[in-house]
Design a protein around this motif. Structure first.
Motif, PDB file in Angstrom:
ATOM      1  N   ARG A  42       0.832  -1.212   0.000  1.00  0.00           N
ATOM      2  CA  ARG A  42       0.000   0.000   0.000  1.00  0.00           C
ATOM      3  C   ARG A  42       0.863   1.257   0.000  1.00  0.00           C
ATOM      4  N   TRP A  43       2.014   1.188   0.653  1.00  0.00           N
ATOM      5  CA  TRP A  43       2.941   2.320   0.681  1.00  0.00           C
ATOM      6  C   TRP A  43       3.820   2.344  -0.558  1.00  0.00           C
ATOM      7  N   GLY A  44       3.663   1.360  -1.426  1.00  0.00           N
ATOM      8  CA  GLY A  44       4.431   1.340  -2.666  1.00  0.00           C
ATOM      9  C   GLY A  44       5.887   0.961  -2.484  1.00  0.00           C
ATOM     10  N   ASP A  45       6.195   0.290  -1.393  1.00  0.00           N
ATOM     11  CA  ASP A  45       7.579  -0.079  -1.094  1.00  0.00           C
ATOM     12  C   ASP A  45       7.851  -1.496  -1.620  1.00  0.00           C
ATOM     13  N   PHE A  46       8.012  -1.586  -2.936  1.00  0.00           N
ATOM     14  CA  PHE A  46       8.209  -2.886  -3.566  1.00  0.00           C
ATOM     15  C   PHE A  46       9.551  -3.516  -3.190  1.00  0.00           C
ATOM     16  N   ARG A  47      10.536  -2.686  -2.928  1.00  0.00           N
ATOM     17  CA  ARG A  47      11.850  -3.210  -2.531  1.00  0.00           C
ATOM     18  C   ARG A  47      11.729  -3.962  -1.194  1.00  0.00           C
ATOM     19  N   SER A  48      11.016  -3.378  -0.243  1.00  0.00           N
ATOM     20  CA  SER A  48      10.797  -4.058   1.040  1.00  0.00           C
ATOM     21  C   SER A  48       9.854  -5.247   0.875  1.00  0.00           C
ATOM     22  N   ALA A  49       8.885  -5.126  -0.014  1.00  0.00           N
ATOM     23  CA  ALA A  49       7.953  -6.231  -0.256  1.00  0.00           C
ATOM     24  C   ALA A  49       8.695  -7.463  -0.766  1.00  0.00           C
ATOM     25  N   ALA A  50       9.790  -7.256  -1.482  1.00  0.00           N
ATOM     26  CA  ALA A  50      10.576  -8.378  -1.998  1.00  0.00           C
ATOM     27  C   ALA A  50      11.162  -9.225  -0.871  1.00  0.00           C
ATOM     28  N   GLN A  51      11.287  -8.640   0.320  1.00  0.00           N
ATOM     29  CA  GLN A  51      11.833  -9.392   1.449  1.00  0.00           C
ATOM     30  C   GLN A  51      10.853 -10.445   1.967  1.00  0.00           C
ATOM     31  N   PHE A  52       9.600 -10.378   1.525  1.00  0.00           N
ATOM     32  CA  PHE A  52       8.611 -11.379   1.907  1.00  0.00           C
ATOM     33  C   PHE A  52       8.714 -12.638   1.036  1.00  0.00           C
ATOM     34  N   ILE A  53       9.445 -12.534  -0.076  1.00  0.00           N
ATOM     35  CA  ILE A  53       9.597 -13.668  -0.988  1.00  0.00           C
ATOM     36  C   ILE A  53      10.531 -14.699  -0.364  1.00  0.00           C
TER      37      ILE A  53
END
Length: 137
Positions: free
Chosen positions: A40-51
């Motif tokens: 939601r915050w558009g932080d795709f770089r941090s979202a990648a850490q969930f992979i």
């Protein structure tokens, strides 16, 4: 009298299994909420850490994809009905994401089919389907 100990053992096992399932479920809720907030915050770089780390190492996010993610703003993240169990350690979730291109201000929606896996060793839920494909029409 021999039945009482075996019944107690059986009840103990069922109680422990129930606690493990509840803990896994709570951890899934926490993980999905954190991931949704990150997107939601558009932080795709941090979202990648969930992979899942093995998947992330085998298929790192390309610089081109990171640049594409920087060109959009997430305006809505709708996880609808939430996760659907596949088995004890895997769930799927369908999310509708609305995006605005920051250059053209055009809005569009994509559907993200997520698959999550619970790693029993690390006691952690990992995204196995990767980040959303924002290039889909």
């Amino acid at each position: 009298m021999r039945r009482i100990p075996s019944i107690l053992v059986m009840l103990s096992v069922l109680l422990l299994a129930g606690c493990a399932t509840r803990t896994r479920s709570n951890e899934l809720t926490t993980t999905l909420t954190s991931y949704g907030s990150t997107l939601r915050w558009g932080d795709f770089r941090s979202a990648a850490q969930f992979i899942d780390p093995a998947i992330r190492a085998a298929h790192p996010t390309s610089k081109l994809d990171l640049k594409r993610y920087q060109q959009v703003r997430v305006t809505e993240y709708d996880d609808g009905a939430g996760p659907v169990p596949i088995d004890d350690f895997d769930v799927q979730q369908t999310v509708h994401i609305s995006l605005v291109n920051i250059h053209t201000q055009s809005e569009r929606s994509i559907v993200d089919h997520q698959t999550w896996h619970y790693d029993q060793k690390t006691k952690h839920w990992w995204l196995t389907s990767g980040l959303p494909d924002i290039t889909q029409d």
